[in-house]
Every structure is written in C-alpha cells, then in structure tokens.
Design an enzyme around this catalytic site. Structure first.
Site, mmCIF file in Angstrom:
data_model
loop_
_atom_site.group_PDB
_atom_site.id
_atom_site.type_symbol
_atom_site.label_atom_id
_atom_site.label_comp_id
_atom_site.label_asym_id
_atom_site.label_seq_id
_atom_site.Cartn_x
_atom_site.Cartn_y
_atom_site.Cartn_z
ATOM 1 N N TYR A 1 -2.221 -4.026 10.129
ATOM 2 C CA TYR A 1 -2.551 -4.522 8.783
ATOM 3 C C TYR A 1 -1.976 -5.931 8.593
ATOM 4 C CZ TYR A 1 -2.022 -5.454 3.824
ATOM 5 O OH TYR A 1 -2.037 -6.081 2.598
ATOM 6 N N LYS B 1 -3.737 -10.046 8.174
ATOM 7 C CA LYS B 1 -3.465 -11.088 7.169
ATOM 8 C C LYS B 1 -3.092 -12.400 7.856
ATOM 9 C CE LYS B 1 -4.332 -8.567 3.611
ATOM 10 N NZ LYS B 1 -5.634 -8.727 2.959
ATOM 11 N N SER C 1 -0.522 -11.553 1.953
ATOM 12 C CA SER C 1 0.577 -10.659 1.576
ATOM 13 C C SER C 1 1.910 -11.241 2.043
ATOM 14 C CB SER C 1 0.348 -9.312 2.271
ATOM 15 O OG SER C 1 1.505 -8.531 2.225
#
Ligand code: NAD
Ligand code: UD1
Length: 331
Positions: A148, A152, A124
């Site tokens: 979150y 990644k 992302s």
C-alpha cells in the site's frame, strides 16, 4: 470549476465533494463502490443541497474514463480512488499495485488527451516511514514496509515525472496524516467493512458495544505515555485542504502535508473520547502491531504558507463527530 472526483463516494472523497460544492464548484463522481455505498451519493446531495453526476465505473477502465472526459468539460481531477488496507495489501500485492497505480496512469493520460491541467492526488504520511518527527515535505522518503505504502511512493514519482515533461500540468500531492471525525450532519462518515483497522472507528464501535474492548498496540514506545502518537486531522479540515489546494494550484508539482502539527497518543485519544461523549471505552494493552512506528506528526507550515490553509477542528470535535455518525449509522 467542473471537478472529477474519483473515489468520491468514500470517506474523504464524500466530505471533499461537499466542500467543493460549498465553494461553488460542480462535482462529477467516478467510483466503483468497492469500498463504499451508493446511498452516500444521495447523502452528499442532501448535505450539499446540490446535484452531483455519478458514474459507477472502475477508474482503471480506459474507455469508461474516456467517456467522462468526452461528455464533460473537466477543469480538474481530485483522485481519491484507491485501496487502502495495509494488511490486505501484503496478502494481495498485485491487486493493490494494479488498482492504485493503473488508476493514476489512466487518469493522467485522459488529462493529457483532453487538456486538463489540474490534478490533486491523495498521498499519505506513510511515505515518510520512520523518519524523525515532525515530518517535513523536503525529507527523503524511506522505503515503505508494505505494498500500500509503495503504491503511494510510486504514484508520487509517476506524477512528478509526468509533470516534469508537461510544463502546463499542475499537480498537488497531498500527504494526509490520520483522518478522523465526520460531517457535523451525522449523515456521512467512516464506515469500514468488517473489523476496523484504524483507531477512531475501533473506539466508536467499542463505545457502541459492537466490539468488546479496544486493544492498545503497545505501551513501551518512547512517547509521553508509551502509546503511539499520531496527528489526527478532522476529515472536514482535510476536505477544505483539497479545495485550497485546487484553487491555489500553479504549474509544476507541489507537495503538502495535511495535518494539524499536533501529536496525540492512543491513551490521550481514548480519554478525549470519554470526556467528549461521556462514555467509557474499555481497553487492554497488547503487543505492538508489526509495522507501527512510535510517532507520526506533520510540520504543517508549508500548507499554511502557500495555500493559506490550516486545520481548525480539534480532537474533541473529532470525537464528537465520529460518535454522532457511529450512533446514527445503520449497516
Ligand atoms: P475509502 O475506501 O473510503 O474511499 C476510496 C473510494 O475509492 C471508495 O469509495 C472506493 O469504492 C473507491 N475506489 C477504489 N478503487 C477504485 C477504482 N479502481 N475505481 C473506482 N473507484 C474506486 O478511502 P478513504 O479513506 O476515503 O481514502 C481516500 C484516499 O486517501 C485513498 O487513496 C487512500 O489511500 C488515501 N489515504 C487515506 C487515508 C486514511 O486514513 N483514510 C490516509 C492517507 C491516505
Ligand atoms: C495506519 C496504516 C497506515 C495508513 C493509516 C491510514 C498500519 C501499520 N499503518 O496507520 O499505512 O496510512 O493507517 O489509513 O496499518 N491502534 C491501537 N489499537 C487499534 C488501532 C490502532 O492501539 O485497534 C494504535 C496504533 O498502534 C497507532 C494508532 O492507534 O499508534 C493509530 O493507528 P491507525 O489508526 O491504524 O493509523 P496508523 O497506524 O497511523
């Protein structure tokens, strides 16, 4: 090629399964349906006009993953399965670290065991943090502001370390900007559970009358009209980017931004939606959302240069397609 698509019942995964089948590949989906519905599998087959094989499994489950690799000659893995709600990741960090990191480790271990050398990973633009725009793949990553985002950054690092000691492994890390839009059939699209966090699904639910009005998070950013700028990319373009990444994989780790390179403000998106669909979207300006940055858009030149891929669909197409899906969608 036979491609194992984890998270293939979800928003980006379902569009990618269709794009893969349109490009002549066979698809095996592994999804535990924790954020998607079984009927999406039927819809994928309807749109593509081809069968897919579906395993309802958790991809953190070593034995369940092993069984798939044992049954099929897998040529490549596209790993979408992950949890993605930023707010929930702050409240339940362990759930996010476990799901998003362990899944990547279980799948790469199975790839090693069964000699599968192609791996495509959903990352992302969040990994860039508050860098200077446009974001380029070579930039230093800034610490994520939520678990979150950390999952990644960590998954990218894990894949890079593994590839460094496995010279035959080819990994493509795709950093998505802001996916929007839906398949033009109107059959598949983004159907978030509960009140949407992201802008486009919020706008379509306001247009439908499901939500009263859009809350625009801040109009005092240093941008063209004070509202946040993002690089919205049509989900079908994104799906095609995965096919290009998979088909052009070479040994080693390759990182690509998948964005359009064009920034759009919140108010510009609202106006585009109103113009495209002839529907008014009432809104009010409220305080900034904690953790938001002013501007985020891609330097998308590497994907064009190395994969021959560029996004073709514009913001108006995203507004048409998101609305067509929302209009048709029944809970
Ligand atoms: P989504 O929630 O629609 O799809 C994810 C799918 O993975 C769901 O079908 C869910 O049921 C499944 N899943 C989750 N954990 C699983 C597990 N342990 N085992 C099996 N299945 C599991 O999300 P999406 O928007 O399609 O996102 C796909 C990927 O892209 C995610 O990794 C996400 O973090 C990443 N991403 C998304 C965005 C975005 O804005 N949508 C932006 C950047 C990156
Ligand atoms: C959010 C996540 C990011 C994740 C991305 C894709 C946060 C802080 N960031 O990014 O980690 O990778 O989604 O899933 O949650 N906006 C409004 N009103 C709304 C919703 C959004 O004004 O109701 C604005 C936001 O302030 C932002 C823009 O619209 O300027 C886009 O927001 P959103 O769709 O949530 O995406 P990101 O903030 O880029």
């Amino acid at each position: 090629m036979n491609i194992l698509v984890t998270g293939g019942a979800g928003y980006i995964g379902s569009h990618t399964c269709i794009a893969l089948m349109e490009a002549g590949h066979s698809v095996i989906i592994a999804d535990n349906l924790c954020n998607s519905k079984r009927e999406n599998i039927e819809k994928i087959m309807d749109v593509a006009g081809k069968e897919v094989t579906f395993y309802e499994i958790n991809v953190t489950d070593v034995e369940a993953v092993d069984a798939i690799f044992k049954n099929y000659k897998i040529d490549g893995v596209v790993h979408f399965a992950g949890l993605k709600a930023v707010g929930e990741s702050i409240e339940k960090p362990l759930k996010y670290y476990y799901n998003n990191i362990v899944s990547t480790m279980v799948l790469t271990k199975a790839c090693k065991k069964y000699g599968v050398n192609r791996f495509v990973f959903s990352s992302s633009a969040t990994v860039y943090g508050n860098n200077k725009v446009p974001f380029v793949e070579t930039m230093d990553l800034l610490p994520a502001t939520n678990p979150y985002g950390e999952t990644k950054v960590m998954s990218e690092q894990i894949l890079t370390d593994i590839a460094n000691v496995n010279p035959t492994l080819s990994v493509s890390i795709l950093r998505y900007f802001n996916p929007a839009g839906a398949h033009e059939s109107g059959l598949i699209g983004e159907a978030p559970n509960g009140i949407p966090n992201n802008l486009m699904p919020y706008v379509t639910q306001v247009a439908k009358g499901k939500l009263e009005k859009l809350r625009v998070f801040g109009n005092d950013y240093p941008t063209i009209d004070g509202t946040g700028i993002r690089d919205y990319i049509h989900v079908v373009d994104l799906a095609e980017g995965h096919v290009a990444a998979l088909e052009n994989l070479t040994e080693g780790v390759h990182i690509y931004n998948l964005g359009t390179g064009k920034g759009t403000s919140v108010l510009e998106l609202v106006r585009a939606f109103e113009e495209a669909n002839g529907i008014e979207v009432p809104y009010e300006i409220v305080d900034r959302r904690p953790g938001d940055i002013a501007s985020c858009y891609a330097d998308a030149s590497k994907a064009k240069r190395e994969l021959g891929w560029t996004a073709k669909r514009d913001i108006i197409a995203m507004c048409w397609d998101s609305w067509r899906f929302e209009k048709n969608y029944k809970e």
